[in-house]
Design a protein around this motif. Structure first.
Motif, PDB file in Angstrom:
ATOM      1  N   SER A   1       0.810  -1.220   0.000  1.00  0.00           N
ATOM      2  CA  SER A   1       0.000   0.000   0.000  1.00  0.00           C
ATOM      3  C   SER A   1       0.844   1.271   0.000  1.00  0.00           C
ATOM      4  CB  SER A   1      -0.946  -0.006   1.198  1.00  0.00           C
ATOM      5  OG  SER A   1      -0.198   0.020   2.398  1.00  0.00           O
TER       6      SER A   1
ATOM      7  N   ARG B   1      -0.661   3.285  -2.686  1.00  0.00           N
ATOM      8  CA  ARG B   1      -2.117   3.398  -2.701  1.00  0.00           C
ATOM      9  C   ARG B   1      -2.531   4.825  -2.337  1.00  0.00           C
ATOM     10  NH1 ARG B   1      -5.423  -0.200   1.376  1.00  0.00           N
ATOM     11  NH2 ARG B   1      -4.046  -1.747   0.482  1.00  0.00           N
ATOM     12  N   TYR B   2      -3.425   5.394  -3.113  1.00  0.00           N
ATOM     13  CA  TYR B   2      -3.977   6.742  -2.920  1.00  0.00           C
ATOM     14  C   TYR B   2      -2.924   7.843  -3.085  1.00  0.00           C
ATOM     15  CZ  TYR B   2      -7.656   3.898  -0.895  1.00  0.00           C
ATOM     16  OH  TYR B   2      -8.607   2.947  -0.680  1.00  0.00           O
ATOM     17  N   ASN B   3      -1.739   7.494  -3.560  1.00  0.00           N
ATOM     18  CA  ASN B   3      -0.698   8.489  -3.801  1.00  0.00           C
ATOM     19  C   ASN B   3      -0.408   8.475  -5.297  1.00  0.00           C
ATOM     20  OD1 ASN B   3       1.434  10.222  -3.868  1.00  0.00           O
ATOM     21  ND2 ASN B   3       2.650   9.132  -2.329  1.00  0.00           N
ATOM     22  N   TYR B   4      -1.004   9.378  -6.026  1.00  0.00           N
ATOM     23  CA  TYR B   4      -0.945   9.365  -7.480  1.00  0.00           C
ATOM     24  C   TYR B   4       0.449   9.665  -8.028  1.00  0.00           C
ATOM     25  CZ  TYR B   4      -5.920   9.670  -6.580  1.00  0.00           C
ATOM     26  OH  TYR B   4      -7.177   9.440  -6.105  1.00  0.00           O
TER      27      TYR B   4
ATOM     28  N   GLU C   1       3.307   8.557  -6.632  1.00  0.00           N
ATOM     29  CA  GLU C   1       4.235   7.493  -6.234  1.00  0.00           C
ATOM     30  C   GLU C   1       4.081   6.312  -7.180  1.00  0.00           C
ATOM     31  OE1 GLU C   1       7.223   5.862  -4.416  1.00  0.00           O
ATOM     32  OE2 GLU C   1       6.379   7.611  -3.402  1.00  0.00           O
TER      33      GLU C   1
END
Length: 184
Positions: free
Chosen positions: A12, A15-18, A20
């Protein structure tokens, strides 16, 4: 459950880190980490249904789960069609054939709860439509009972199934209103 580190909590990192990339994950190793398989993303119904078929033999478990999912989906649809009123039966079969190929048929035989929800939605619509039209008490009760079962079953498979059920019920209401205006 015990999974390789690469697909555990370390995965993760992006995850939710565009901004990275997935390159932040650790390199493959033989280390194992304990994690939760569900992450509470789905209601427990799908895991309750398929859990007894899980075993150490992953390939066999997946094959059995796919067959069970396929049987459940087709049992719902065949039950709805067999209880449908004669005027609704033909259009229901045609609509299901046209809309089920190829994605729905693929999902019916998957290890994903979406297939069961996709089969439940037309079962609910056909069951309600037939239940409100049947003159025979046992057929009306059977149709409405199947629609009720499919509703609860879908909600236990995926929480977002409720959205599609509401749309189905709203469509059923508009269909009933349109048919009553046509009779005037």
């Amino acid at each position: 459950v015990e999974v390789p580190v690469e697909i555990g909590d370390q995965m993760s990192c992006f995850r939710y880190n565009y901004f990275e990339s997935a390159g932040c994950q650790p390199r493959p190793s033989d280390d194992r980490v304990v994690t939760q398989a569900n992450d509470d993303l789905y209601p427990k119904g799908f895991y309750w249904l398929m859990g007894p078929f899980a075993s150490e033999n992953v390939a066999q478990s997946v094959a059995v789960m796919r067959v069970v999912s396929w049987i459940v989906c087709f049992a719902l649809l065949i039950g709805a069609i067999s209880l449908a009123t004669p005027d609704l039966r033909r259009s229901a079969v045609i609509a299901m054939l046209v809309t089920s190929v190829p994605l729905s048929v693929f999902l019916f035989a998957s290890t994903n709860p979406s297939g069961i929800v996709i089969a439940s939605i037309p079962t609910i619509w056909i069951g309600l439509s037939s239940g409100l039209r049947h003159l025979e008490r046992w057929r009306r009760n059977a149709s409405l009972g199947l629609a009720s079962f499919a509703t609860v079953f879908a909600l236990f498979m995926r929480a977002d199934a409720g959205i599609y059920i509401v749309i189905t019920l709203a469509d059923r209401k508009s269909t009933r209103l349109n048919s009553s205006h046509a009779n005037i």
